[in-house]
Write a protein that holds these residues in place. Sequence first.
Motif, PDB file in Angstrom:
ATOM      1  N   LEU A  70     -39.579  -8.248  11.632  1.00 54.87           N
ATOM      2  CA  LEU A  70     -38.907  -9.202  10.741  1.00 54.87           C
ATOM      3  C   LEU A  70     -38.678 -10.539  11.460  1.00 54.87           C
ATOM      4  N   GLY A  73     -42.283 -12.070  12.292  1.00 56.92           N
ATOM      5  CA  GLY A  73     -43.310 -12.131  11.242  1.00 56.92           C
ATOM      6  C   GLY A  73     -42.758 -12.554   9.897  1.00 56.92           C
ATOM      7  N   ALA A  74     -42.169 -11.569   9.221  1.00 53.22           N
ATOM      8  CA  ALA A  74     -41.779 -11.780   7.820  1.00 53.22           C
ATOM      9  C   ALA A  74     -40.813 -12.951   7.640  1.00 53.22           C
ATOM     10  N   PHE A  75     -39.779 -13.011   8.427  1.00 53.05           N
ATOM     11  CA  PHE A  75     -38.754 -14.044   8.192  1.00 53.05           C
ATOM     12  C   PHE A  75     -39.261 -15.467   8.468  1.00 53.05           C
ATOM     13  N   ASP A  77     -42.255 -16.474   8.343  1.00 54.39           N
ATOM     14  CA  ASP A  77     -43.284 -16.786   7.346  1.00 54.39           C
ATOM     15  C   ASP A  77     -42.663 -17.143   5.997  1.00 54.39           C
ATOM     16  N   LEU A  78     -41.685 -16.322   5.575  1.00 53.59           N
ATOM     17  CA  LEU A  78     -41.164 -16.470   4.205  1.00 53.59           C
ATOM     18  C   LEU A  78     -40.006 -17.461   4.123  1.00 53.59           C
ATOM     19  N   TYR A  87     -33.620 -15.921  13.766  1.00 57.05           N
ATOM     20  CA  TYR A  87     -34.490 -14.885  13.193  1.00 57.05           C
ATOM     21  C   TYR A  87     -34.226 -13.528  13.831  1.00 57.05           C
ATOM     22  N   THR A 180     -34.295 -13.984   1.559  1.00 56.07           N
ATOM     23  CA  THR A 180     -35.430 -13.173   2.031  1.00 56.07           C
ATOM     24  C   THR A 180     -34.944 -11.821   2.555  1.00 56.07           C
ATOM     25  N   TRP A 184     -36.132  -8.337   1.003  1.00 56.32           N
ATOM     26  CA  TRP A 184     -36.802  -7.340   1.831  1.00 56.32           C
ATOM     27  C   TRP A 184     -36.093  -5.981   1.733  1.00 56.32           C
TER      28      TRP A 184
END
Length: 419
Positions: A70, A73-75, A77-78, A87, A180, A184
């Motif tokens: 997270l 990557g995910a955080f 990015d989003l 993060y 986000t 998630w």
Amino acid sequence: MPWAGSVPRGQDYVPDDLHNCDLHNCDLHAGDHTGGRELIQGVPVGRILGIPLRLDWSLGIIFWLLSWGLATGAFPDLAPGSSESTYWVAGAFTAALFLASLLTHEMSHSLVARSYGIEVDNITLWVFGGIATLRGEATEPRADFRIAIAGPLASLAIAVFCLGIAGALDLAGAPDLPITMAVWLGSINGMLAVFNLAPAAPLDGGRILRAWLWKRRGDRASAALSATRAGRFFGQVLIAAGLVQFLIGAGVGGLWLVFLGWFVMTAARGEETSVRIAHDLTGVRAGDVMTPEPVVAPATLTVAELLDDFVLQQRCSAFPLVEPDGEVSGLVTLTRLKSLSADARRTMAVRDVAWPLAQVPTATPSDPLVDLVARLGEAGDGRALVFDGTKLVGIISPTDVSRALQIAELRRRGEMRPR
Ligand SMILES: [Zn+2]
């Protein structure tokens, strides 16, 4: 649970091979007969609503992987624009909330089980989610169904709640990162609910399938066997899907799926064995399989005296201990003596190295053997003592149980195939 469903205690007790020695309590293969249980250990960390909670070390892996995935990557990015440390904090916090939602899922199973009078031994969280270990089973299909559905319903409720929060934050003009995080959490809980509804034991959907077949056929064993067969198939599908993912470059995600599939398959197979054992032992009583009048030893002997006067003479590997007043006070097994030094053997009384009677599984001759089998892994190196009132009348060893199973299997061969 996400992923592994509720496991009645002792279901993983699978007596291994067992040679064909039908001499008394003299089986030399003592050791641990708890099968796959050692796979998931868990350290007790307290109780929630009276239910003991255990955390397995492997939970750290999933916490780390999620936080890392997270945060890196995910955080970013989003929800771009925050600092690296923000993060990481957000990733760790979200991973912790995810673990809390796993716990909520297990608690739901457990609380419904308890409302049907089934005691909950513990909830363990580990790398594949959680497992609620129950000390019994539902006695009718409706209870079986409700205990099983409670977990996915909880996950679904968490999903709806988190997505609702995300919507509200969005309306309120909150920053992207908290939105986000909520999205998630909502999505993963939704996926968990769906995944767990796969009709394959030991997943919750497998329990639901079992309850439904049980109601239709009126035969729990046959329903459970069908659900475990579906579980084995589903495990194989997961392994295949994981391998494909790994080969096309999904890396850790693919491997994790392979392990998950392997776990589902192994658990399904273990459950199949337990169902067969329970079925085979129907009607068999402790008194039918016990070795009557076991050789007992005085509790006051030293370990060296026991070895010289009993172990070498009797070819037995377990002796109930008798106090001077005639009362049975414990059970000593060779396994307990092996680790002692020569000095300790000369000076220590056997009662000090024995299993105290309170810990040893006991039964009366008329108790169903299957209930006892579930408790054999707890203490006493797989042995149980049989009492008629206060009088010791027999001992049951893993060999005795194995023999009973083999006889039962011979009797039913060809007739108890799942329909
Ligand atoms: Zn569940």
